[in-house]
Design a protein around this motif. Structure first.
Motif, PDB file in Angstrom:
ATOM      1  N   ASP A  57      59.204  51.349  61.591  1.00 36.40           N
ATOM      2  CA  ASP A  57      58.707  51.421  60.216  1.00 36.40           C
ATOM      3  C   ASP A  57      57.501  50.489  60.111  1.00 36.40           C
ATOM      4  O   ASP A  57      57.645  49.272  60.205  1.00 36.40           O
ATOM      5  CB  ASP A  57      59.811  51.008  59.239  1.00 36.40           C
ATOM      6  N   THR A  59      55.344  50.405  57.448  1.00 37.67           N
ATOM      7  CA  THR A  59      54.818  50.347  56.078  1.00 37.67           C
ATOM      8  C   THR A  59      54.366  48.950  55.649  1.00 37.67           C
ATOM      9  O   THR A  59      53.495  48.836  54.794  1.00 37.67           O
ATOM     10  CB  THR A  59      55.822  50.912  55.054  1.00 37.67           C
ATOM     11  N   ASP A  60      54.927  47.901  56.226  1.00 39.77           N
ATOM     12  CA  ASP A  60      54.482  46.557  55.860  1.00 39.77           C
ATOM     13  C   ASP A  60      53.007  46.339  56.214  1.00 39.77           C
ATOM     14  O   ASP A  60      52.329  45.527  55.600  1.00 39.77           O
ATOM     15  CB  ASP A  60      55.363  45.504  56.558  1.00 39.77           C
ATOM     16  N   ASN A  62      50.631  48.268  55.576  1.00 38.05           N
ATOM     17  CA  ASN A  62      49.730  48.892  54.606  1.00 38.05           C
ATOM     18  C   ASN A  62      49.037  47.851  53.739  1.00 38.05           C
ATOM     19  O   ASN A  62      48.167  48.181  52.948  1.00 38.05           O
ATOM     20  CB  ASN A  62      50.475  49.899  53.733  1.00 38.05           C
ATOM     21  N   ARG A  94      46.919  50.706  62.375  1.00 34.89           N
ATOM     22  CA  ARG A  94      47.551  50.772  61.057  1.00 34.89           C
ATOM     23  C   ARG A  94      47.288  52.139  60.426  1.00 34.89           C
ATOM     24  O   ARG A  94      46.295  52.796  60.716  1.00 34.89           O
ATOM     25  CB  ARG A  94      46.973  49.695  60.132  1.00 34.89           C
ATOM     26  N   HIS A  95      48.169  52.533  59.532  1.00 38.19           N
ATOM     27  CA  HIS A  95      48.034  53.795  58.819  1.00 38.19           C
ATOM     28  C   HIS A  95      46.803  53.752  57.915  1.00 38.19           C
ATOM     29  O   HIS A  95      46.352  52.673  57.510  1.00 38.19           O
ATOM     30  CB  HIS A  95      49.307  54.027  57.982  1.00 38.19           C
ATOM     31  N   ASP A  97      46.696  54.223  54.928  1.00 42.08           N
ATOM     32  CA  ASP A  97      47.053  53.553  53.671  1.00 42.08           C
ATOM     33  C   ASP A  97      46.660  52.076  53.673  1.00 42.08           C
ATOM     34  O   ASP A  97      46.663  51.442  52.622  1.00 42.08           O
ATOM     35  CB  ASP A  97      48.555  53.669  53.395  1.00 42.08           C
ATOM     36  N   SER A  98      46.329  51.526  54.833  1.00 46.79           N
ATOM     37  CA  SER A  98      45.955  50.108  54.938  1.00 46.79           C
ATOM     38  C   SER A  98      44.463  49.869  54.742  1.00 46.79           C
ATOM     39  O   SER A  98      44.028  48.721  54.615  1.00 46.79           O
ATOM     40  CB  SER A  98      46.365  49.560  56.302  1.00 46.79           C
TER      41      SER A  98
END
Length: 158
Positions: A57, A59-60, A62, A94-95, A97-98
């Motif tokens: 995971d 998501t952190d 982002n 990173r995604h 979203d970042s």
């Protein structure tokens, strides 16, 4: 005989452990066990854990938590000062979203990089970075690329 070939250059910087440090972590889970992996541990542990069946995971990542300058932030600033920011990129695993968080953090460090030149791949493989450079730089005529990354596997792939 003189070589009159024109040079078209670009600079491509990884973000984590290169331009900046942060307190973000990957949460790895397997068989009900969870563990946190920091960005400096990821190149050493990540791929092996994925092969072992761990779920990751990201998501952190982002956001940029407690960001501090990395070892190549000065080089990034120098490249922008010398060449402008048209062909200077942050290319991160990173995604996407970042991207806004990275852009905001760079601005907080006095770095005005074009927002569209911050690229989150959402893929931590060196092959993904090499493919992006091929598709977006080399195929556009860029023939002199400065690339830096903390993961040797990424440098090797590129």
């Amino acid at each position: 005989m003189k070589n009159n070939k024109l040079t078209y250059g670009a600079s491509v910087f990884d973000f984590d452990e290169t331009v900046g440090f942060s307190d973000n972590v990957v949460i790895a889970t397997k068989d009900g066990i969870s563990m946190k992996i920091t960005s400096d541990e990821w190149p050493v542990m990540g791929e092996g854990m994925i092969r072992e069946g761990w779920e990751m995971d990201f998501t952190d990542f982002n956001k940029v938590t407690n960001g501090t300058p990395g070892p190549l932030i000065g080089k990034l600033k120098n490249q922008i000062k010398k060449y402008g920011n048209e062909w200077i990129y942050i290319l991160t695993a990173r995604h996407s979203d970042s991207e806004d968080a990275i852009h905001s953090w760079l601005l907080s460090q006095g770095i005005e990089l074009k927002r569209e030149n911050i690229v989150g791949l959402g893929d931590s493989t060196g092959e993904a970075k090499a493919e992006w450079i091929q598709d977006n730089l080399i195929c556009s005529g860029i023939n002199d690329i400065y690339f830096v990354d903390d993961a040797f596997s990424n440098v090797k792939a590129v």
